[in-house]
Enzyme design. Structure first.
Site, short mmCIF file in Angstrom:
data_model
loop_
_atom_site.label_atom_id
_atom_site.label_comp_id
_atom_site.label_asym_id
_atom_site.label_seq_id
_atom_site.Cartn_x
_atom_site.Cartn_y
_atom_site.Cartn_z
N GLU A 1 -11.92 18.36 -11.28
CA GLU A 1 -11.38 18.97 -10.24
C GLU A 1 -11.69 20.38 -9.95
O GLU A 1 -11.74 20.82 -9.13
CB GLU A 1 -9.82 18.77 -9.73
CG GLU A 1 -9.07 19.59 -10.86
CD GLU A 1 -7.74 18.87 -10.93
OE1 GLU A 1 -6.82 19.80 -11.17
OE2 GLU A 1 -7.47 17.72 -11.32
N HIS B 1 0.44 5.07 -13.19
CA HIS B 1 0.90 5.85 -11.91
C HIS B 1 2.09 4.77 -11.28
O HIS B 1 2.74 5.33 -10.39
CB HIS B 1 -0.15 6.42 -10.93
CG HIS B 1 -0.92 7.28 -11.76
ND1 HIS B 1 -2.38 7.06 -12.11
CD2 HIS B 1 -0.75 8.47 -11.91
CE1 HIS B 1 -2.81 8.28 -12.54
NE2 HIS B 1 -1.94 9.15 -12.50
#
Ligand code: GLN
Ligand code: ZN
Length: 751
Positions: A604, A693
């Site tokens: 990122e 998640h």
């Protein structure tokens, strides 16, 4: 001159939305309660924008989970596995994001929003997708703002960005659904039009290297959208970089306004102004939406005043560079910050005022009090000795080339590491174990001074003991200490390093209800003393199995902190790398012989544009190597990445030369391993087999089939078995069951 922000954080200054959402998930509150909190937050945030003097309030920037998911729901682009009927109620909405536990339907995939630490839910498009308007949330929210007396500017994600970020299932070309998608967009926009003088359409994709289809379909799409908008005007919003090769495309869109990022794409200003058609106004994104430093008014004015001369007040808007969703909410909540540093900062609430103040200053003839105060703050930061440390400068200048590589190649190291005696398909975890209520309560009590340092430490030791025992019982091969002492993988290290400071409420949304509180790096970085050695040696003393020590890598600390803007990112990163290197060597000396340096954020940190990527990857990989390569060949270095599309950087990941890497891959059903067809990853790898998640427990069979798939890409001698990521957000029940299944799967594969 009109002023606006591209979006405002929705989480609330005290994370009200998170708390309300989680209460609803746990069945502790009703849907109506959650809706009410949401409405209160929206109203509050509109009021803030209004009170700051902004010309508009943004609507549709609110979301219960993610704005891209909201767009998918609006467009009716929903994976068929969810069998969604005519409308998406709140509980279905959350199932899309989190998976349907009862029906065993996996969640939609999640990935990072450009180069931010915000994760969006990836739209899935297949032959079966049939777009239709399924939600009028944005229309409703816009009406809501208007009925409260605000001037609303709805914000939606543009079709070209939306489709570019969508994933075609089984190789399906998402652009085949272009026509149908645009039709729904047109319907949505025409429903919005009666309520909005302006509609902001975000097309950040224009600041990246777009595909040929995106380029070809851009203008046809906008011709349709503009006609659907009728008398409403479209503001085409771009951000995160300059427009560059796509500038002409944006300028020929026919939109009535163009927003550009003047923080990350300042160099485009000249060409934009030179080419801007008369029919288009310019929204100047001058106040940084992604960092926390005060805007330098004098600098901003030197850019904007000539602009005003050229464009006039009617064709110039002043705004934030991007949505403020990436910025903490309110600096006024911070009562514990050093005052000198606090005076250098600005959060979302303050940024709204900065925007209106700058707009005022543009035409002012005398220096206002606000301008003088701003100048003083900027000067105080530039000259502060809180910021500069000559010793750190010196260390940076003494980095030698041999500090950037291991003594031997992986093959040789592998032999030296055979003393670890690991079975085939070794099982391990990514580091953290459930951060239970008990842990959080104790941490809070300790922070508040209600329990002593000694009591707190004993509590943590008990936690570690418990986690080590559980892992032994579950039969994992490489154990961890569970990270109970860490509130956050970056904050924990920042707190022990010089050059960092911390906020009390500086939260930003990471994904869904998850928020992070990035530390602020304001000065040169150094490590006064060891940070993790005591905990890790204690944990190792409890077991004969190898215990893996956990550190956060320099690139990740960099990416997950608010960093200085008075220095290149590379310099900040190398300073961090030197500090982590000292820690790695101290751990090795203390007998920790497997050390994992998490680089969850490597991808990122990548610049949005391809051409800037090599330079970034070079210094990012160098920084990782600087922190890890000081150890002996017999010490095993692991790294971990929460990352699911690494085709483009696989070579750099290999260049990091970690002995073992664990990656996220279960959500994409190992598809990301595709790149290994082309590229032989030379070292060991643990592709995640459990999507942490989501609360869903993976079955043994499912894990076996994922691993079998992995075996077709990577020789089994080099495969590890682990979850996608750390387990801190999961509970013990899920964790125990899932690990049991994981260990069972590994055993079954061995035999
Ligand atoms: N070691 C960290 C953990 O297990 C890694 C977290 C992450 O990669 N985001 O929590
Ligand atoms: Zn991770």
């Amino acid at each position: 001159m009109q002023t606006h922000v591209l979006g405002f954080p929705r989480i609330g200054a005290k994370r009200e939305l998170k708390l309300a959402t989680e209460a609803y998930w746990k069945g502790k509150s009703s849907e109506a309660d959650l809706e009410q909190t949401a409405a209160e937050l929206r109203k509050k945030h509109w009021q803030i924008q209004h009170d700051a003097g902004l010309s508009f309030v943004s609507t549709g920037d609110f979301s219960f989970y993610d704005q891209v998911l909201d767009m998918s729901v609006a467009l009716g682009i929903i994976p068929t596995r969810f069998k969604v009927p005519k409308c998406v109620d709140l509980s279905t909405y959350f199932k899309l994001a989190r998976g349907d536990v009862d029906k065993n339907i996996p969640a939609m995939e999640m990935t990072k929003w450009f180069n931010t630490n915000y994760h969006f839910i990836v739209p899935e498009i297949s032959e079966a997708t049939s777009p239709k308007l399924l939600s009028r949330k944005i229309v409703n929210e816009t009406q809501e703002a208007i009925s409260l007396g605000f001037r609303a500017k709805p914000v939606i994600i543009g079709p070209i960005t939306y489709l570019s970020l969508s994933k075609g299932i089984d190789g399906y070309d998402v652009w085949q659904k272009y026509e149908e998608t645009i039709e729904v967009y047109c319907q949505l926009i025409s429903e919005l039009a009666p309520y909005a003088e302006w509609i902001q359409i975000d097309e950040p994709i224009l600041c990246s290297d777009i595909s040929t289809q995106a380029r070809e379909l851009f203008n046809p799409a906008y011709t349709k959208l503009i006609s659907a908008a009728g008398s409403s005007k479209l503001l085409l919003a771009t951000y995160f970089d300059n427009l560059d090769d796509n500038l002409d495309l944006a300028l020929s869109s026919g939109c009535a306004g163009l927003h550009i990022d003047l923080v990350r794409g300042q160099d485009q200003l000249g060409s934009v102004v030179a080419k801007l058609p008369q029919s288009m106004l310019l929204s100047a994104g001058i106040v940084e939406g992604r960092n926390i430093w005060k805007t330098d008014y004098s600098k901003a004015l030197s850019l904007l005043r000539p602009l005003q001369q050229t464009l006039g007040n009617d064709r110039l808007w002043i705004g934030s560079s991007c949505s403020l969703q990436h910025s903490p909410v309110d600096l006024n909540s911070e009562t514990k910050l050093n005052n000198e540093i606090k005076n250098w900062l600005s959060f979302a609430v303050q940024k709204c005022s900065e925007i209106t103040q700058i707009a005022i200053e543009i035409s002012a003839t005398i220096e206002s009090e606000e301008l003088l105060a701003n100048k003083a703050a900027i000067a105080s930061r530039k000259n502060s000795n809180l910021v500069h440390n000559p010793q750190v400068q010196k260390n940076l200048n003494s980095i030698l080339p041999e500090m950037l590589k291991r003594q031997s190649s992986y093959t040789e190291r592998k032999k030296q590491q055979s003393w670890l005696n690991l079975p085939e398909f070794p099982t391990t975890t990514i580091g953290s174990f459930p951060q239970t209520k008990e842990i959080r309560q104790k941490r809070l009590a300790y922070k508040k001074g209600q329990i002593s340092q000694g009591d707190y430490n004993n509590f943590l030791k008990d936690q570690i003991k418990d986690v080590v025992r559980r892992q032994e019982e579950l039969g994992l091969d490489v154990l961890v200490h569970g990270e109970p002492e860490r509130n956050d993988m970056v904050e924990y290290f920042g707190q022990q390093l010089n050059g960092f400071c911390f906020t009390s409420y500086g939260w930003v949304q990471s994904y869904g209800s998850r928020c992070v509180k990035p530390p602020i790096i304001f000065g040169d970085i150094s490590r006064p003393e060891p940070m993790t050695v005591d905990w890790l040696t204690y944990a190792q003393s409890l077991t004969d199995k190898p215990l893996k020590g956990m550190l956060t890598g320099p690139v990740t600390i960099l990416c997950w902190s608010f960093i200085r803007d008075d220095q290149p990112r590379e310099t900040v990163c190398k300073q961090l790398a030197l500090a982590i290197r000292e820690e790695v060597l101290d751990l090795e000396k203390a007998g920790i012989k497997i050390i994992q340096i998490d680089e969850a954020a490597l991808s990122e940190g990548m610049p949005v544009k391809n051409r800037d990527r090599d330079a970034y990857l070079k210094w990012a990989v160098e920084s990782f190597r600087l922190s890890t390569t000081g150890v002996a060949d017999s010490t095993q270095i692991h790294t971990h990445m929460c990352y699911s599309e690494f085709n483009a950087i696989i070579k750099s990941i290999a260049d990091m030369d970690a002995d073992v890497i664990s990656i996220e891959s279960s959500r994409s059903r190992m598809e990301l391993l595709d790149c290994f067809k082309e590229f032989q990853y030379p070292n060991e790898i643990g592709p995640g087999v459990w999507d942490i998640h989501s609360p869903r427990i993976p079955t043994t069979d499912e894990i076996i089939s994922l691993l079998n798939k992995a075996c077709t890409y990577i020789p089994k001698e080099r495969l590890w078995v682990n979850p996608d990521c750390g387990l801190k957000t999961r509970d013990w029940e899920e964790t125990t069951e899932s690990i049991k299944n994981m260990v069972k799967a590994a055993k079954s594969l061995r035999s």
